[in-house]
Design a protein around this motif. Structure first.
Motif, mmCIF file in Angstrom:
data_model
loop_
_atom_site.group_PDB
_atom_site.id
_atom_site.type_symbol
_atom_site.label_atom_id
_atom_site.label_comp_id
_atom_site.label_asym_id
_atom_site.label_seq_id
_atom_site.Cartn_x
_atom_site.Cartn_y
_atom_site.Cartn_z
ATOM 1 N N PRO A 1 0.834 -1.210 0.000
ATOM 2 C CA PRO A 1 0.000 0.000 0.000
ATOM 3 C C PRO A 1 0.870 1.262 0.000
ATOM 4 N N GLY A 2 0.361 2.309 -0.606
ATOM 5 C CA GLY A 2 1.128 3.565 -0.679
ATOM 6 C C GLY A 2 1.837 3.689 -2.013
ATOM 7 N N GLY A 3 2.515 4.787 -2.190
ATOM 8 C CA GLY A 3 3.211 5.030 -3.450
ATOM 9 C C GLY A 3 4.461 4.189 -3.594
ATOM 10 N N ALA A 4 4.993 4.142 -4.847
ATOM 11 C CA ALA A 4 6.198 3.347 -5.105
ATOM 12 C C ALA A 4 7.434 4.177 -4.799
ATOM 13 N N PRO A 5 8.243 3.769 -3.827
ATOM 14 C CA PRO A 5 9.467 4.527 -3.522
ATOM 15 C C PRO A 5 10.524 4.292 -4.602
ATOM 16 N N PRO A 6 11.524 5.167 -4.688
ATOM 17 C CA PRO A 6 12.533 5.031 -5.749
ATOM 18 C C PRO A 6 13.296 3.709 -5.692
ATOM 19 N N TRP A 7 13.539 3.200 -4.472
ATOM 20 C CA TRP A 7 14.348 1.973 -4.387
ATOM 21 C C TRP A 7 13.666 0.756 -5.006
ATOM 22 N N LEU A 8 12.379 0.901 -5.380
ATOM 23 C CA LEU A 8 11.680 -0.206 -6.013
ATOM 24 C C LEU A 8 12.076 -0.345 -7.481
ATOM 25 N N GLY A 9 12.749 0.667 -8.044
ATOM 26 C CA GLY A 9 13.047 0.664 -9.481
ATOM 27 C C GLY A 9 14.306 -0.085 -9.841
ATOM 28 N N PHE A 10 14.332 -1.368 -9.693
ATOM 29 C CA PHE A 10 15.497 -2.155 -10.111
ATOM 30 C C PHE A 10 15.045 -3.349 -10.939
ATOM 31 N N PHE A 11 16.008 -4.043 -11.461
ATOM 32 C CA PHE A 11 15.728 -5.252 -12.252
ATOM 33 C C PHE A 11 16.994 -6.102 -12.236
ATOM 34 N N PRO A 12 16.878 -7.386 -12.562
ATOM 35 C CA PRO A 12 18.081 -8.224 -12.547
ATOM 36 C C PRO A 12 19.030 -7.833 -13.675
ATOM 37 N N CYS A 13 20.283 -7.748 -13.345
ATOM 38 C CA CYS A 13 21.275 -7.305 -14.318
ATOM 39 C C CYS A 13 22.615 -7.966 -13.981
ATOM 40 N N ALA A 14 23.225 -8.557 -15.000
ATOM 41 C CA ALA A 14 24.439 -9.338 -14.743
ATOM 42 C C ALA A 14 25.702 -8.485 -14.739
ATOM 43 N N GLY A 15 25.623 -7.234 -15.152
ATOM 44 C CA GLY A 15 26.832 -6.420 -15.281
ATOM 45 C C GLY A 15 27.409 -5.996 -13.938
ATOM 46 N N SER A 16 28.503 -5.226 -14.020
ATOM 47 C CA SER A 16 29.118 -4.746 -12.778
ATOM 48 C C SER A 16 29.480 -3.258 -12.860
ATOM 49 N N GLY A 17 28.890 -2.565 -13.819
ATOM 50 C CA GLY A 17 29.179 -1.149 -14.002
ATOM 51 C C GLY A 17 28.416 -0.273 -13.030
ATOM 52 N N PRO A 18 28.429 1.049 -13.262
ATOM 53 C CA PRO A 18 27.731 1.983 -12.363
ATOM 54 C C PRO A 18 26.224 1.709 -12.275
ATOM 55 N N LEU A 19 25.571 1.375 -13.418
ATOM 56 C CA LEU A 19 24.130 1.100 -13.369
ATOM 57 C C LEU A 19 23.853 -0.123 -12.495
ATOM 58 N N ALA A 20 24.693 -1.144 -12.665
ATOM 59 C CA ALA A 20 24.515 -2.359 -11.842
ATOM 60 C C ALA A 20 24.690 -2.016 -10.366
ATOM 61 N N GLY A 21 25.605 -1.070 -10.094
ATOM 62 C CA GLY A 21 25.794 -0.636 -8.708
ATOM 63 C C GLY A 21 24.539 -0.003 -8.143
ATOM 64 N N LEU A 22 23.906 0.848 -8.969
ATOM 65 C CA LEU A 22 22.649 1.487 -8.527
ATOM 66 C C LEU A 22 21.582 0.416 -8.260
ATOM 67 N N LEU A 23 21.504 -0.518 -9.195
ATOM 68 C CA LEU A 23 20.487 -1.578 -9.046
ATOM 69 C C LEU A 23 20.770 -2.410 -7.793
ATOM 70 N N ARG A 24 22.073 -2.633 -7.515
ATOM 71 C CA ARG A 24 22.434 -3.424 -6.331
ATOM 72 C C ARG A 24 22.003 -2.690 -5.058
ATOM 73 N N GLU A 25 22.249 -1.388 -5.041
ATOM 74 C CA GLU A 25 21.844 -0.597 -3.857
ATOM 75 C C GLU A 25 20.338 -0.696 -3.630
#
Lengths: 286, 439
Positions: free
Chosen positions: B205-229
């Motif tokens: 319930p409630g709005g979607a917080p920013p940390w919900l915006g991830f997806f599985p990703c096999a890389g290890s670059g900066p985007l993967a770091g964001l997704l990991r966080e």
């Protein structure tokens, strides 16, 4: 049961049907699996037994003396009196035997229940029970292949028990219609009660006979007691019968008459209840 | 005298379309009927052994959770023609007050509040994620998606991402939306269950917080770091919600699965359902109470009992229901309810609302145990012998023969419109396992 070779399938039956009813929900008759402890003879029972012994014993003695006296008068007269006395007492003995057989039949239901609950004896007991039923032979191969007691019970429930329940329901509906019609015709409320009691007792005997029991007077009384106990254990018995009564009174004319004759519908419901409760009391599966 | 009322909270959850709403409706109808003295739950009656039991709906008070609308669902089942309750997408609570009589005369009744929490099944699949890191979870999630055309767009996007993709919000949002859409299609079109994270399919319930915006990703670059966080934050929130007063505090748990439909759907969907069930069972094994603590000890956090339930058991005959329970038991590695009464996990086969009766059907000269019910919309009876239910995870030979689809049978007529209970199979055994020790 070797079902692995059978191809799975689904088939629609031709005739339309009503919604299914849960047969086991309202009538899980809580009859005990363990036999009740043997009750000692009550004082009334002792007195009745004594009276019966006195009447019968003294009658035998009196008749014996009479036969002996007849032989003293003439041999042919003695033989004739002996023949009449033997036939008379023979008929009484036959009736007592019938009563005892009826009572023992009820005991057999209890023993069968215990046997069906015992994994070691379930199959033998089920096969023995099937032998007493007219349409039991059809189920024998399936039963021979079943191993677990639950599977055996399921087969019996799906086969003969369901058929017996349907036949009992039919008897109950027939009795309900008769009681309903008679109640509408009989002018006196007192006669109503008598009629319902008589038809109820007859219905109990009919359903018992359907289950292979042939209760005499004492057997019927024992069965009625058992049925009353079973029904008392089921608070919801009446609740199940809305649909059954609806089916009985589906004719618009009957519905109209039901509105006119207060109490007739209730009596009709009771017949349907009685048939179901009796069927459950006589069935080796709960 | 004021008698304290203890609370027992049972979470009811399950894989997609397992029949959670119907089970809750049946439990409500049968508990209320049992409280009125009707013999709808024989196993509970046997447990009580003649002691009295009063059950009534607990007042909602100022609770934060909406109440489960059991009356509307019961009315739908009792209607002529009947309707199955619609799928619920909201979290709800069903609460009863129980007064249980004592064996010793003169003592006041034991008072218990039984709360049944409609816990989203999708959320349950978040539990296995707690034991994984982002890289491991990503590998497993991407691997699971590979066979399905529904996920092709998302997989193409992930594989096409540059190794050193920047921490770009647009990239993260695009990937997230693609992944979420793929999960939805796999759930709705394919009927898959092992879809993570659960809150992507059933948002809190409630709005979607920013940390919900991830997806599985096999890389290890900066985007993967964001997704990991974001993944780590998601896991932290899941951990937090398990202890939160609204969704936490679950003492007992029911996990439902429709294994018969999975058997019909084929090897792949069955493997998916089995994997989901196994993963949940594995995760729950670590979230349970400490085993050396006795079950009756109050105020100990953790789930004391878990029941794994195979639903729609009335679609196979009685002799196959044992196999169904055994199959759940093997998939979750717990004993069956009827063989191990005192354990803290059990596998049960249940039909929350019974639709069929057992019949013996002679097919090709062999008598087989089949079921017969009124087909919805046809007003005619249908006989169904769907095939043999395996008592263990099926091997390749099993899939060579079809397992028929479950026919759409109508529920049996509810006595007195549901006020006298709901015809069922095994609901009493399930309730006895869940609450019997507190009665």
């Amino acid at each position: 049961m070797s079902e692995t070779r059978v191809v799975p399938r689904f088939a629609l039956e031709e005739a339309p049907i009503e919604r299914l009813e849960a047969a086991s929900l309202p009538l899980p008759l809580p009859l005990p699996l363990v036999p009740p402890p043997a009750a000692g003879a009550g004082t009334l029972g002792l007195a009745a037994s004594g009276a019966a012994l006195l009447v019968l014993g003294l009658a035998v003695l009196v008749v014996g003396n009479f036969v002996a006296a007849q032989f003293d008068r003439a041999a042919w007269l003695g033989w004739l009196t002996l023949g009449i006395a033997t036939a008379g007492f023979g008929l009484i003995a036959a009736s007592i035997g019938g009563e005892l057989r009826g009572l023992l039949g009820l005991r057999r239901v209890d023993h069968l229940r215990l046997a069906l609950a015992d994994p070691a004896r379930a199959r033998g007991a089920a096969l023995a029970w099937l032998d007493t039923l007219a349409e039991g032979a059809a189920l024998r191969p399936a039963l021979a292949a079943a191993e677990a007691p639950e599977a055996i019970a399921a087969l019996l429930r799906a086969g003969p028990v369901a058929a017996l329940r349907a036949q009992s329901d039919a008897l109950g509906r027939a009795a309900a219609l008769q009681v309903f019609a008679a109640a509408a015709a009989v002018p006196s409320p007192a006669l109503d009660g008598l009629l319902v009691a008589w038809r109820g007792a007859r219905l109990v005997r009919q359903v018992a006979a359907l289950h292979g029991l042939r209760p005499g007077t004492l057997g019927t009384l024992a069965l009625l007691r058992r049925v009353a106990l079973a029904a008392a254990g089921v608070v919801a018995t009446d609740l199940a019968l809305d649909a059954a009564t609806r089916a009985v009174l589906s004719n618009p004319l009957l519905r109209h008459v039901a509105g006119e004759v207060a109490g007739a519908g209730v009596a009709a419901r009771r017949m349907v209840v009685l048939a179901r409760v009796t069927a459950a009391a006589c069935s080796p599966l709960q | 005298m004021l008698i304290p009322r203890r609370t027992l909270r049972v979470g009811v959850t399950g894989l997609a379309r397992a029949g959670k709403t119907v089970l809750l409706t049946s439990i409500a109808g049968n508990l209320l009927a049992a409280g009125a003295g009707l013999p709808t739950l024989p196993a509970l009656a046997a447990r009580l052994g003649g002691r009295s039991l009063r059950i009534r709906l607990a007042p909602a008070g100022a609770d934060a959770l909406p109440r489960f609308d059991h009356a509307a669902h019961l009315a739908a089942l009792a209607a002529d023609p009947p309707h199955w309750p619609a799928r619920t997408d909201a979290v709800s609570l069903l609460a009863f007050d129980l007064d249980v009589g004592r064996a010793t005369p003169g003592l006041p009744p034991r008072r218990l509040r039984l709360e049944l929490l409609d816990y989203p099944g999708e959320w349950l699949l978040d539990l296995p994620m707690l034991a994984q890191d982002f890289a491991a979870w990503s590998r497993a999630a991407l691997h699971r998606l590979e066979p399905y055309a529904e996920a092709a767009g998302f997989l193409g996007f992930v594989r096409g991402l540059p190794v050193a993709a920047p921490r770009d919000e647009v990239l993260a949002a695009t990937g997230h939306h693609l992944y979420r859409a793929a999960l939805r299609r796999l759930r709705d079109d394919r009927g898959l269950a092992m879809l993570q994270p659960g809150r992507f399919l059933m948002p809190a319930p409630g709005g979607a917080p920013p940390w919900l915006g991830f997806f599985p990703c096999a890389g290890s670059g900066p985007l993967a770091g964001l997704l990991r966080e974001r993944f780590d934050r998601y896991c932290a929130e899941v951990r937090h919600s398990l202890a939160a007063p609204v969704f936490g505090g679950i003492d007992r748990l029911v996990v439902l699965a429709d294994l018969l439909s999975a058997l019909h759907a084929g090897a792949e969907p069955f493997a998916d359902a089995a994997a989901a069930l196994g993963a949940v069972a594995g995760a729950l094994r670590w979230r349970r109470r400490l085993p050396f603590l006795p079950a009756w000890l109050p105020f100990v956090p953790g789930i004391a009992r878990v029941a794994y339930v195979a639903s729609k058991a009335d679609h196979v005959a009685e002799r196959q229901r044992g196999n169904l329970a055994a199959l759940v038991s093997r998939l979750t590695e717990v004993p069956r309810a009827d063989t191990a009464a005192d354990t803290d996990t059990a596998a049960v086969a249940v039909a929350a609302v019974r639709c069929t009766e057992d019949v013996v059907w002679t097919l090709e000269g062999h008598p087989v145990s089949a079921v017969r019910g009124r087909v919805a919309g046809a007003a005619r009876a249908g006989r169904s012998y769907p095939g043999e239910v395996p008592d263990r995870p099926p091997d390749a030979a099993f899939w060579a023969h079809p397992f028929l689809a479950l026919p759409d049978f109508e529920p049996m007529r509810l006595p007195l419109g549901g006020r006298a209970g709901v015809p069922h199979i095994g609901v009493d055994t399930l309730l006895d396992f869940l609450v019997g020790d507190r009665l």
